[in-house]
Design a protein around this motif. Structure first.
Motif, PDB file in Angstrom:
ATOM      1  N   VAL A  73       0.800  -1.234   0.021  1.00 47.45           N
ATOM      2  CA  VAL A  73       0.072   0.049   0.120  1.00 47.45           C
ATOM      3  C   VAL A  73       0.945   1.506  -0.059  1.00 47.45           C
ATOM      4  CG1 VAL A  73      -1.695   1.263   1.438  1.00 47.45           C
ATOM      5  CG2 VAL A  73      -1.999  -1.061   0.961  1.00 47.45           C
ATOM      6  N   TRP A  74       1.966   1.282   0.948  1.00 45.85           N
ATOM      7  CA  TRP A  74       2.801   2.319   0.806  1.00 45.85           C
ATOM      8  C   TRP A  74       3.441   2.601  -0.429  1.00 45.85           C
ATOM      9  CZ3 TRP A  74       2.179   6.190   4.271  1.00 45.85           C
ATOM     10  CH2 TRP A  74       3.523   6.978   4.640  1.00 45.85           C
ATOM     11  N   LYS A  75       3.891   1.816  -1.098  1.00 43.70           N
ATOM     12  CA  LYS A  75       4.837   1.706  -2.350  1.00 43.70           C
ATOM     13  C   LYS A  75       3.808   1.740  -3.560  1.00 43.70           C
ATOM     14  CE  LYS A  75       8.873   0.305  -0.089  1.00 43.70           C
ATOM     15  NZ  LYS A  75      10.143  -0.649  -0.309  1.00 43.70           N
ATOM     16  N   GLN A  76       2.644   1.515  -3.414  1.00 42.97           N
ATOM     17  CA  GLN A  76       1.793   1.154  -4.664  1.00 42.97           C
ATOM     18  C   GLN A  76       1.916   2.193  -5.574  1.00 42.97           C
ATOM     19  OE1 GLN A  76      -1.370  -1.534  -4.809  1.00 42.97           O
ATOM     20  NE2 GLN A  76      -2.860  -0.150  -5.711  1.00 42.97           N
ATOM     21  N   GLY A  77       1.614   3.384  -5.028  1.00 44.91           N
ATOM     22  CA  GLY A  77       1.214   4.756  -6.126  1.00 44.91           C
ATOM     23  C   GLY A  77       2.363   4.803  -7.219  1.00 44.91           C
ATOM     24  N   ARG A  78       1.806   5.828  -7.891  1.00 45.34           N
ATOM     25  CA  ARG A  78       2.725   6.242  -9.081  1.00 45.34           C
ATOM     26  C   ARG A  78       4.102   6.817  -8.619  1.00 45.34           C
ATOM     27  NH1 ARG A  78      -1.979   5.757 -10.415  1.00 45.34           N
ATOM     28  NH2 ARG A  78      -2.653   6.954  -8.861  1.00 45.34           N
ATOM     29  N   ASN A  79       5.217   6.074  -9.637  1.00 50.36           N
ATOM     30  CA  ASN A  79       6.622   6.812  -9.248  1.00 50.36           C
ATOM     31  C   ASN A  79       7.172   6.605  -7.747  1.00 50.36           C
ATOM     32  OD1 ASN A  79       6.470   7.913 -11.955  1.00 50.36           O
ATOM     33  ND2 ASN A  79       5.169   9.312 -11.458  1.00 50.36           N
ATOM     34  N   GLY A  80       6.890   5.622  -7.301  1.00 52.74           N
ATOM     35  CA  GLY A  80       7.455   5.208  -5.985  1.00 52.74           C
ATOM     36  C   GLY A  80       6.548   4.995  -4.654  1.00 52.74           C
ATOM     37  N   GLY A  81       5.313   5.451  -4.814  1.00 52.86           N
ATOM     38  CA  GLY A  81       4.493   5.233  -4.024  1.00 52.86           C
ATOM     39  C   GLY A  81       4.140   6.680  -3.218  1.00 52.86           C
ATOM     40  N   LEU A  82       3.399   6.568  -1.913  1.00 54.96           N
ATOM     41  CA  LEU A  82       3.118   7.463  -1.361  1.00 54.96           C
ATOM     42  C   LEU A  82       4.260   8.393  -0.618  1.00 54.96           C
ATOM     43  CD1 LEU A  82      -0.114   5.872   0.550  1.00 54.96           C
ATOM     44  CD2 LEU A  82      -0.072   7.290  -1.224  1.00 54.96           C
ATOM     45  N   ALA A  83       5.191   7.835  -0.274  1.00 53.41           N
ATOM     46  CA  ALA A  83       6.210   8.598   0.131  1.00 53.41           C
ATOM     47  C   ALA A  83       7.129   9.374  -0.944  1.00 53.41           C
ATOM     48  CB  ALA A  83       7.472   7.680   0.794  1.00 53.41           C
ATOM     49  N   SER A  84       6.984   9.003  -2.255  1.00 47.28           N
ATOM     50  CA  SER A  84       7.457   9.728  -3.282  1.00 47.28           C
ATOM     51  C   SER A  84       6.575  10.898  -3.784  1.00 47.28           C
ATOM     52  CB  SER A  84       7.836   8.757  -4.429  1.00 47.28           C
ATOM     53  OG  SER A  84       8.961   8.049  -4.101  1.00 47.28           O
ATOM     54  N   ALA A  85       5.189  10.555  -3.576  1.00 46.40           N
ATOM     55  CA  ALA A  85       4.202  11.520  -4.040  1.00 46.40           C
ATOM     56  C   ALA A  85       3.881  12.744  -3.010  1.00 46.40           C
ATOM     57  CB  ALA A  85       2.793  10.576  -4.158  1.00 46.40           C
ATOM     58  N   PHE A  86       4.271  12.380  -1.583  1.00 46.23           N
ATOM     59  CA  PHE A  86       4.148  13.479  -0.719  1.00 46.23           C
ATOM     60  C   PHE A  86       5.424  13.664   0.273  1.00 46.23           C
ATOM     61  CE2 PHE A  86      -0.012  11.546  -1.863  1.00 46.23           C
ATOM     62  CZ  PHE A  86      -0.787  12.754  -1.831  1.00 46.23           C
ATOM     63  N   PRO A  87       6.384  13.950  -0.695  1.00 42.83           N
ATOM     64  CA  PRO A  87       7.844  13.993   0.359  1.00 42.83           C
ATOM     65  C   PRO A  87       7.618  15.012   1.509  1.00 42.83           C
ATOM     66  CG  PRO A  87       8.150  14.710  -1.837  1.00 42.83           C
ATOM     67  CD  PRO A  87       6.610  13.994  -2.076  1.00 42.83           C
TER      68      PRO A  87
ATOM     69  N   THR B 174      -0.009  17.601  -8.218  1.00 44.73           N
ATOM     70  CA  THR B 174       1.087  17.294  -9.004  1.00 44.73           C
ATOM     71  C   THR B 174       0.996  15.897  -9.446  1.00 44.73           C
ATOM     72  OG1 THR B 174       2.497  18.918  -7.821  1.00 44.73           O
ATOM     73  CG2 THR B 174       3.746  17.221  -8.994  1.00 44.73           C
ATOM     74  N   ALA B 175       0.686  14.977  -8.659  1.00 43.23           N
ATOM     75  CA  ALA B 175       0.360  13.360  -8.761  1.00 43.23           C
ATOM     76  C   ALA B 175      -0.743  13.223  -9.698  1.00 43.23           C
ATOM     77  CB  ALA B 175      -0.093  12.839  -7.348  1.00 43.23           C
ATOM     78  N   LEU B 176      -1.708  13.964  -9.607  1.00 47.88           N
ATOM     79  CA  LEU B 176      -3.008  13.743 -10.537  1.00 47.88           C
ATOM     80  C   LEU B 176      -2.570  14.288 -11.901  1.00 47.88           C
ATOM     81  CD1 LEU B 176      -5.867  14.793  -8.328  1.00 47.88           C
ATOM     82  CD2 LEU B 176      -5.255  12.555  -9.113  1.00 47.88           C
ATOM     83  N   PHE B 177      -2.042  15.327 -11.935  1.00 45.82           N
ATOM     84  CA  PHE B 177      -1.613  15.955 -13.279  1.00 45.82           C
ATOM     85  C   PHE B 177      -0.634  15.033 -14.026  1.00 45.82           C
ATOM     86  CE2 PHE B 177      -4.303  19.147 -12.444  1.00 45.82           C
ATOM     87  CZ  PHE B 177      -4.776  19.899 -13.544  1.00 45.82           C
ATOM     88  N   THR B 178       0.425  14.519 -13.402  1.00 48.91           N
ATOM     89  CA  THR B 178       1.381  13.595 -14.029  1.00 48.91           C
ATOM     90  C   THR B 178       0.387  12.280 -14.545  1.00 48.91           C
ATOM     91  OG1 THR B 178       3.136  14.357 -12.266  1.00 48.91           O
ATOM     92  CG2 THR B 178       3.178  12.053 -13.355  1.00 48.91           C
TER      93      THR B 178
ATOM     94  N   PRO C 218       0.444  17.185 -23.609  1.00 52.05           N
ATOM     95  CA  PRO C 218       1.138  16.055 -24.376  1.00 52.05           C
ATOM     96  C   PRO C 218       2.346  16.137 -24.102  1.00 52.05           C
ATOM     97  CG  PRO C 218      -0.687  16.753 -25.869  1.00 52.05           C
ATOM     98  CD  PRO C 218      -0.644  17.733 -24.790  1.00 52.05           C
ATOM     99  N   ALA C 219       2.964  17.482 -23.714  1.00 56.29           N
ATOM    100  CA  ALA C 219       4.505  17.840 -23.636  1.00 56.29           C
ATOM    101  C   ALA C 219       4.882  17.589 -22.202  1.00 56.29           C
ATOM    102  CB  ALA C 219       4.689  19.117 -23.849  1.00 56.29           C
ATOM    103  N   GLY C 220       3.837  17.376 -21.411  1.00 61.07           N
ATOM    104  CA  GLY C 220       3.966  17.048 -19.756  1.00 61.07           C
ATOM    105  C   GLY C 220       3.500  18.079 -18.872  1.00 61.07           C
ATOM    106  N   VAL C 221       3.821  18.220 -17.589  1.00 60.08           N
ATOM    107  CA  VAL C 221       3.142  18.790 -16.600  1.00 60.08           C
ATOM    108  C   VAL C 221       4.078  20.064 -16.508  1.00 60.08           C
ATOM    109  CG1 VAL C 221       2.453  18.972 -14.043  1.00 60.08           C
ATOM    110  CG2 VAL C 221       2.402  16.623 -15.445  1.00 60.08           C
TER     111      VAL C 221
END
Length: 265
Positions: A68-82, A163-167, A228-231
């Motif tokens: 659960v802690w690591k499931q999110g995009r780009n490394g999980g919750l710890a990476s999404a909410f540093p 940031t996570a949602l727009f990614t 399409p070019a990114g966030v």
């Protein structure tokens, strides 16, 4: 869900029982200390629980928490909410406490952990809602992180969620989850949203905080763009913010045309 007396659990009932044991250590502890009868809600559950290997159950629960802690995009919750987690840690709130609370929360129930369980929120949005509720419920615990810590933390959680949602809006089409956050609008090139934050929050997110600080104290208009070019994201002028006005105006039309020329609208 209780099984009728004398009948074995069906697949859904068995899944519910397993999730209950994985999500909360309290029934696991009761099972270890008092036996299956103290936890079972019916004969079917009693028969299942009597066969459980407690060591394997504890190992599975630890692995579940890690997943659960690591499931999110780009490394999980710890990476999404540093930044949010660092602010909480500075006030003595640790990751393990947050994860335990999240797993027991209503917010976790809005996240669909199992893909076949139907639609639901992203893990990031569910966790952000839990964190904001935690801040509201425990403002006294944040005093060690500064006078404005509750405000800065709440806005930082929102910023990191956006940031996570727009990614995801850039990288995942179609989305595998629902978005409950309001104010995200479709544009000719993707999506956009505007938020207003305190200057102190925005300054804390900048690579050069001094350059981002506003002395006026007025809320800072902060925009997010998915193309399409990114966030793209950052503080914007009042002229750019006019693009998000819901009431038609010449200023809004001009702002959207200008953003379109820049590839953002």
């Amino acid at each position: 869900m209780k099984a009728p007396p004398g009948r074995p659990l069906d697949g859904q009932q068995l899944a519910d029982l397993l999730m209950r044991l994985l999500l909360d250590e309290r029934p696991r502890q009761r099972l270890a200390d008092e036996g299956a009868a103290a936890v079972a809600s019916g004969t079917g559950e009693l028969e299942c629980l009597a066969t459980v290997d407690l060591c394997e159950l504890d190992s599975a629960a630890r692995q579940f928490r890690t997943t659960v802690w690591k499931q999110g995009r780009n490394g999980g919750l710890a990476s999404a909410f540093p930044r949010s987690l660092r602010l909480l840690a500075s006030a003595g709130v640790r990751d393990a406490e947050l994860l335990t609370g999240f797993l027991r929360s209503e917010e976790f129930g809005r996240f669909r952990f199992l893909p076949y369980a139907g639609r639901g929120l992203s893990e990031e949005e569910a966790f952000a809602a839990y964190l904001i509720g935690f801040v509201a419920a425990h403002p006294d615990r944040l005093t060690g992180a500064g006078v404005d810590a509750p405000v800065v933390l709440r806005e930082t959680v929102t910023h990191e969620l956006m940031t996570a949602l727009f990614t995801a809006l850039v990288c995942e089409q179609p989305l595998s989850f629902d978005i409950a956050v309001e104010g995200i609008v479709r544009t000719g090139r993707g999506h956009a949203a505007l938020r207003r934050y305190t200057p102190r929050s925005v300054a804390s997110w900048a690579d050069r905080p001094a350059a981002a600080r506003q002395d006026s104290g007025e809320p800072v208009a902060y925009a997010y763009f998915a193309t399409p070019a990114g966030v793209r994201r950052g503080a914007v002028s009042a002229q750019v913010a006019a693009a998000f006005e819901t009431t038609p105006s010449a200023e809004g039309d001009a702002a959207r045309r200008a953003l379109s020329r820049r590839g953002l609208w």
